[in-house]
Structures are given as C-alpha cells and as structure tokens.
Design a protein around this motif. Structure first.
Motif, short mmCIF file in Angstrom:
data_model
loop_
_atom_site.label_atom_id
_atom_site.label_comp_id
_atom_site.label_asym_id
_atom_site.label_seq_id
_atom_site.Cartn_x
_atom_site.Cartn_y
_atom_site.Cartn_z
N VAL A 63 6.86 -6.19 -7.31
CA VAL A 63 5.42 -6.37 -7.35
C VAL A 63 4.74 -5.18 -6.69
O VAL A 63 5.05 -4.83 -5.56
CB VAL A 63 5.02 -7.67 -6.61
CG1 VAL A 63 3.52 -7.85 -6.60
CG2 VAL A 63 5.69 -8.88 -7.24
N SER A 64 3.82 -4.57 -7.40
CA SER A 64 2.98 -3.52 -6.83
C SER A 64 1.64 -4.16 -6.47
O SER A 64 0.98 -4.76 -7.33
CB SER A 64 2.76 -2.39 -7.83
OG SER A 64 1.79 -1.49 -7.33
N ASP A 66 -1.10 -2.85 -6.06
CA ASP A 66 -2.17 -2.26 -6.87
C ASP A 66 -2.31 -2.92 -8.23
O ASP A 66 -3.35 -2.80 -8.87
CB ASP A 66 -1.94 -0.76 -7.05
CG ASP A 66 -2.09 0.00 -5.73
OD1 ASP A 66 -2.84 -0.47 -4.84
OD2 ASP A 66 -1.44 1.06 -5.59
N ASP A 67 -1.27 -3.61 -8.69
CA ASP A 67 -1.33 -4.27 -10.00
C ASP A 67 -1.85 -5.70 -9.93
O ASP A 67 -2.00 -6.36 -10.96
CB ASP A 67 0.07 -4.29 -10.65
CG ASP A 67 0.54 -2.90 -11.03
OD1 ASP A 67 -0.31 -1.99 -11.19
OD2 ASP A 67 1.77 -2.72 -11.16
N ILE A 68 -2.11 -6.20 -8.72
CA ILE A 68 -2.58 -7.57 -8.54
C ILE A 68 -4.10 -7.57 -8.49
O ILE A 68 -4.71 -6.75 -7.79
CB ILE A 68 -2.02 -8.17 -7.23
CG1 ILE A 68 -0.49 -8.22 -7.30
CG2 ILE A 68 -2.59 -9.57 -6.99
CD1 ILE A 68 0.16 -8.58 -5.98
N GLU A 69 -4.71 -8.47 -9.23
CA GLU A 69 -6.17 -8.62 -9.22
C GLU A 69 -6.58 -9.24 -7.88
O GLU A 69 -6.22 -10.37 -7.60
CB GLU A 69 -6.63 -9.50 -10.37
CG GLU A 69 -8.12 -9.58 -10.55
CD GLU A 69 -8.75 -8.29 -11.04
OE1 GLU A 69 -9.88 -8.03 -10.65
OE2 GLU A 69 -8.09 -7.56 -11.80
N TYR A 81 -4.84 -10.29 -1.79
CA TYR A 81 -3.92 -10.17 -2.91
C TYR A 81 -2.90 -11.30 -2.80
O TYR A 81 -2.20 -11.41 -1.79
CB TYR A 81 -3.18 -8.83 -2.87
CG TYR A 81 -4.09 -7.63 -2.94
CD1 TYR A 81 -4.35 -7.01 -4.16
CD2 TYR A 81 -4.69 -7.11 -1.79
CE1 TYR A 81 -5.19 -5.90 -4.23
CE2 TYR A 81 -5.52 -6.01 -1.86
CZ TYR A 81 -5.77 -5.41 -3.07
OH TYR A 81 -6.59 -4.32 -3.14
#
Length: 168
Positions: A63-64, A66-69, A81
């Motif tokens: 999991v990054s 930065d990719d989580i809304e 996050y």
C-alpha cells in the motif's frame, strides 16, 4: 447499512446522534460528512469506521499512502488515510494521519473499540484525554481507552505525522 438492518432514518438518527437531515444528505451523496459525524455513525451502528469509508480488504498487497484517497477534517488541517481497514479476523484498523499546524480535532468516544494506539513519527502531537494532556514528540507512543472524548491537536509550526491503530 441502514437498509440491510431495516432501520428508518429516525431510528438511525436516534442510534447515532446524527440528524435525519444529515443522514439523508449523506445517503444521497449530497454531503461529505466530517470524521466526527462518521465516528458517530460507526459507533451508533456498531460497525468499524473503515466500513463507512467503503475500504477494501485485499490481502498481501503493498500500500502506498499516496494512492489512498484521504479524508479531510479540521478545516483541511487533519488528513486521514485509512491504510488497513477493519478486518474482523485481526480486530483492528490502521490509520496514517497528518496534522498540519493549527489542526484541532475532537474525537467522539468510540464505544465499540477497546483500545487505541498512537505512534508519533514526526513532530509533536498534543493529545487531551479527559483531564490529562499528553505531549508526544516523535518518536513517542501512547495506548488508551477511547471510550471518552479525546482531542488531537498541533499547536506548533511543524507538521505532525502519527499512526493510529484502533482495536475492536
């Protein structure tokens, strides 16, 4: 969730402490609820916070952050996050949280959770629990029972980053 349990808006409002109007707006996608409202709903319905966010449970997936809304609170100064959503097998959920300078967030009691763990990895977090105030300067950690109102704040000039684990 409300329809699955065959609850009326009034019954849901009574369980959660959130007005029928606000619940209706959220259901219709006309309102973006604050973290405080989401906590009230999750506590009242006795479900995890991450279930309300519609997060998925994928196993063995990197999991990054930065990719989580993110979810924004405290006038955009609290950025949350939902990294590892609640999983009934593990019994916890994990959040990565940033508090920008001036952030102040009052968290309502989490009646369905047993313990909350905070690990500050950057900056200094001010945490108020009932009649106690904790200054947590990275690296620092604290475990507490979240069944009372608690406040996270950053009265400093530097961003605070902390990890939050809630055990159910």
């Amino acid at each position: 969730m409300r329809f699955e349990r065959e609850l009326t808006l009034e019954e849901t409002s009574n369980l959660t402490g959130v007005s029928k109007a606000m619940l209706g707006q959220i259901e219709r996608g006309e309102s973006n609820p604050t973290i405080s409202i989401l906590w009230k709903i999750s506590t009242g319905l006795r479900i995890s916070f991450s279930e309300l966010l519609g997060s998925e449970n994928d196993e063995y997936k990197a999991v990054s952050i930065d990719d989580i809304e993110p979810v924004y609170e405290s006038d955009g100064k609290m950025i949350l996050y939902d990294v590892f959503p609640f999983n009934p097998l593990s019994g916890f959920e994990y959040f990565y949280i940033k508090l920008l300078p001036g952030a102040h967030h009052v968290s309502t009691p989490h009646q369905s959770s047993v313990e909350e763990y905070i690990v500050v990895t950057k900056g200094s977090l001010k945490l108020d629990l009932e009649d106690q105030t904790f200054e947590l300067t990275a690296p620092a950690a604290l475990r507490f029972k979240p069944n009372k109102s608690h406040t996270y704040s950053n009265p400093y000039d530097e961003e605070v980053i902390f990890q939050n684990v809630i055990k159910y």
